[in-house]
Structures are given as C-alpha cells and as structure tokens.
Design a protein around this motif. Structure first.
Motif, PDB file in Angstrom:
ATOM      1  N   VAL A 187     -34.581  31.319   8.603  1.00  0.00           N
ATOM      2  CA  VAL A 187     -33.611  30.292   8.965  1.00  0.00           C
ATOM      3  C   VAL A 187     -34.326  28.943   8.846  1.00  0.00           C
ATOM      4  N   GLU A 188     -34.017  28.242   7.770  1.00  0.00           N
ATOM      5  CA  GLU A 188     -34.706  26.971   7.523  1.00  0.00           C
ATOM      6  C   GLU A 188     -33.854  25.829   8.073  1.00  0.00           C
ATOM      7  N   PHE A 218     -27.216  30.033  -0.577  1.00  0.00           N
ATOM      8  CA  PHE A 218     -27.648  30.043   0.828  1.00  0.00           C
ATOM      9  C   PHE A 218     -26.443  30.227   1.760  1.00  0.00           C
ATOM     10  N   PHE A 219     -26.717  30.759   2.926  1.00  0.00           N
ATOM     11  CA  PHE A 219     -25.724  30.761   3.994  1.00  0.00           C
ATOM     12  C   PHE A 219     -26.015  29.537   4.855  1.00  0.00           C
ATOM     13  N   GLU A 249     -23.596  34.697  13.765  1.00  0.00           N
ATOM     14  CA  GLU A 249     -22.692  35.220  12.733  1.00  0.00           C
ATOM     15  C   GLU A 249     -23.178  34.889  11.330  1.00  0.00           C
ATOM     16  N   VAL A 250     -23.719  33.690  11.177  1.00  0.00           N
ATOM     17  CA  VAL A 250     -24.213  33.280   9.857  1.00  0.00           C
ATOM     18  C   VAL A 250     -25.393  34.166   9.459  1.00  0.00           C
ATOM     19  N   ILE A 251     -26.246  34.463  10.426  1.00  0.00           N
ATOM     20  CA  ILE A 251     -27.392  35.344  10.149  1.00  0.00           C
ATOM     21  C   ILE A 251     -26.889  36.731   9.758  1.00  0.00           C
ATOM     22  N   GLN A 252     -25.875  37.211  10.473  1.00  0.00           N
ATOM     23  CA  GLN A 252     -25.326  38.531  10.147  1.00  0.00           C
ATOM     24  C   GLN A 252     -24.710  38.559   8.750  1.00  0.00           C
ATOM     25  N   SER A 296     -27.814  41.431  18.429  1.00  0.00           N
ATOM     26  CA  SER A 296     -27.854  41.373  16.967  1.00  0.00           C
ATOM     27  C   SER A 296     -29.067  40.657  16.388  1.00  0.00           C
ATOM     28  N   VAL A 297     -29.640  39.750  17.153  1.00  0.00           N
ATOM     29  CA  VAL A 297     -30.691  38.899  16.557  1.00  0.00           C
ATOM     30  C   VAL A 297     -31.904  38.749  17.477  1.00  0.00           C
TER      31      VAL A 297
END
Ligand SMILES: Nc1nc2c(ncn2[C@@H]2O[C@H](COP(=O)(O)OP(=O)(O)O)[C@@H](O)[C@H]2O)c(=O)[nH]1
Ligand SMILES: [Mg+2]
Length: 309
Positions: free
Chosen positions: A40-41, A92-93, A110-113, A178-179
């Motif tokens: 996650v940048e 990218f997300f 959610e974005v990571i998922q 989740s994270v």
C-alpha cells in the motif's frame, strides 16, 4: 553544488541531497516484501507523480498494489479524481484518503481486498482457510505513513507479535479479520531525476528545509500558480498579474521569459508584504518563505501541483 543560470541576476541551485539511510531502508523493504501480499503505497495527493518512487515497481514485483492519494483535504478535488483514474488505468487499486480526519481510511480494507481478489479466489479454490491479507505501508518521508497507520489501526489495534516462520522482530498490527499490517512502514526515497521533482517534494516538507533554496521553490510555485491558479495569486496578495507582463497562460512561450515574469511576481509579493531590505531593496528570501508557508498552511487553498502529462 551545481548552478545554472535561470533568471537574469538570479541563479537556481540543484538540490543536492543524498540520503544516507537509503541503502538501509531499501534493504529493510526487500526483507519485508517477502512477508506480504500487498504493498500500500501512500502518495501526497498534491504531488501524485513526484511522491511516487519508481523503484518500488521493481521492489514490489509480483505483489498486489494499492495506492492511497493521501492529504486529499489539501489537494484540488477535481485533479485528485483525474489522478485516481490515471493510476487505475495503469492497473493500481486507488483510494482517496485523509488520514488526519480518517475520511476514506476504513474503506482501505475493501480496496486491499479488491486488489488481492485473485489470491482470495485461488485460496478458496484450494480450500485454504482465509488468513488475513498482509499489507505493508510504504511511501516517501512525510507523505503520512504514521498518520495513516494510526488512523487505520485505531485504538482497538493489537500487535500480534512475531509470526512463527517469519523474520524475527517483525510486528504485525491486526486491523480486522481481513487485514494485517506490518507495523514498520517502508520508507521510500524520493527520486531527484529532475530539479522540478526535487522542488515539488520540498513543498510538501519531505526534505529538511535547511538544505533548501526557498527562492527556487517560490519561483517554481509561482509558475504553477500563474499557469493553473492565477486567481489565487490575485486574491491572496492583491496582485495584478498584468503588472508582471502576464495576462494568461497563453503568454507562456519562452521559458526564460516565464521565469522573469515569475520573478516579477515574487517581487510584487515582497512589496505587498513589506519584505524590504535596507535601501528599500526587496527581500526575496523573506517573500519566498511567506509564499511557501502560505502554501503549506492551506492559505492559498487546495492546490495540486502536478497533472498527468
Ligand atoms: N492535512 C493533512 N495532513 C496530513 C494527512 N496525513 C498526514 N498529515 C500530516 O503530514 C505530516 C506527516 O505525517 P506523518 O504521518 O508523520 O508522515 P510519515 O513521515 O510518512 O510517517 C504530519 O504533520 C501529519 O499530521 C492528511 O491526510 N491531511
Ligand atoms: Mg512516520
């Protein structure tokens, strides 16, 4: 220090900054990257290009990628939307966040998922019990890594301690089911390929101000303002830009001439703000510091310094 003539009677200096910790930070990231699923940048939404380190593409090869446009409260909303699309088109997300207030921070899960969807599906097909996705936060100094982590983890966060089978000493923060986050963010060093990038990074405070040249920064900022936000200069400093020989961005044809007009604007700001040396000469350094400070404290409003090519 290399010097290049820019404006008559005024020289711009190249920011000469080699961070001593670069090798160490890179090594730390190389070690950590093995442990994680997703990088996650964090970018500064005011400089979404200059705050992105190209080295990370190599470092994060094979990892899922999320970009956060942080400090969105300080950036130009419309331009932030353009940048979001720009990076999404590159695969990218992307999420727009304000780590200070927490806006958009929770949605990062959610974005990571989404970014890790492929892995989630793969595990499911194999019948592997879903374990939390492991993420590492990375970004250049001052982009907001610590603020984001604090906001994302909140008070309820628990440090999960060392994982068996992974490098000893790595701490994980469990965000939710989740994270999980590696609790040490990866520090990326800004690239200084170009004088402009160095100046833009300087605006957001990633570089110690002691080694900066405020007049160079001010002139660069004025040029951006003249082109993209002329009304800000007019309103904040009660300037008439035509006094500097500038009527619209159509005027910009010659770089040297543009620099001269920017210098004239800086002088006008100095005059308006009473930045005078002995003998009524305008104190450009003082005027520059006022302008930079106004930018950093949002007195110029929300400004994005860069747009995609
Ligand atoms: N306005 C605003 N300030 C932020 C935001 N995120 C971080 N900051 C500020 O930016 C500065 C640097 O943040 P920090 O988390 O220490 O950056 P780090 O060096 O990447 O860990 C601090 O003054 C933060 O309060 C944001 O979204 N909006
Ligand atoms: Mg920090």
């Amino acid at each position: 220090m290399s010097k290049t003539d820019n404006v008559k009677g005024y020289e711009t200096k190249t920011i000469n900054w080699y961070p001593g910790h670069m090798a160490k930070a890179k090594k730390m990231m190389q070690e950590s990257i093995k442990l994680i699923d997703v990088v996650v940048e964090i970018l500064d939404a005011r400089i979404p290009l200059s705050s992105k380190n190209p080295d990370i593409d190599e470092l994060a090869k094979g990892k899922y990628r999320v970009l956060l446009l942080n400090k969105s409260d300080m950036a130009d909303e419309k331009k932030t939307a353009v940048w979001k699309k720009y990076y999404e088109d590159k695969g990218f997300f992307v999420s727009i966040v304000n780590s200070k207030t927490g806006a958009g921070v929770k949605a990062t899960t959610e974005v990571i998922q989404k970014a890790c969807q492929e892995k989630i599906e793969r595990d499911r097909k194999k019948g592997i019990l879903a374990r939390p996705l492991r993420a590492m936060i990375a970004g250049i100094p001052n982009c907001g890594k610590s603020t984001f982590i604090n906001s994302f983890a909140g008070k309820a966060c628990t440090k999960t301690g060392n994982k068996p089978g992974v490098t000893i000493g790595k701490q994980w923060i469990r965000i939710n089911k989740s994270v999980e986050l590696l609790d040490t963010p990866g520090i990326l060093w800004p690239k200084f390929e170009d004088q402009k990038i160095g100046l833009h990074i300087a605006f957001i405070g990633s570089i110690n101000d002691d080694i900066l040249y405020p007049e160079d920064m001010a002139l660069e900022l004025i040029k951006i303002l003249m082109k993209d936000y002329p009304e800000v200069l007019k309103e904040r400093y009660a300037l008439d830009l035509s006094d500097a020989g500038f009527d619209s961005s159509n005027d910009i044809t010659d770089e040297l001439e543009f620099n001269q007009k920017a210098l004239a604007v800086l002088e006008m700001i100095g005059q308006k703000r009473g930045c005078l040396k002995k003998g009524a000469e305008i104190d450009l350094l003082k005027a520059s510091k006022i302008l930079i400070d106004d930018f950093r404290t949002l007195k110029l409003g929300r400004i994005t310094l860069e747009m995609p090519e």
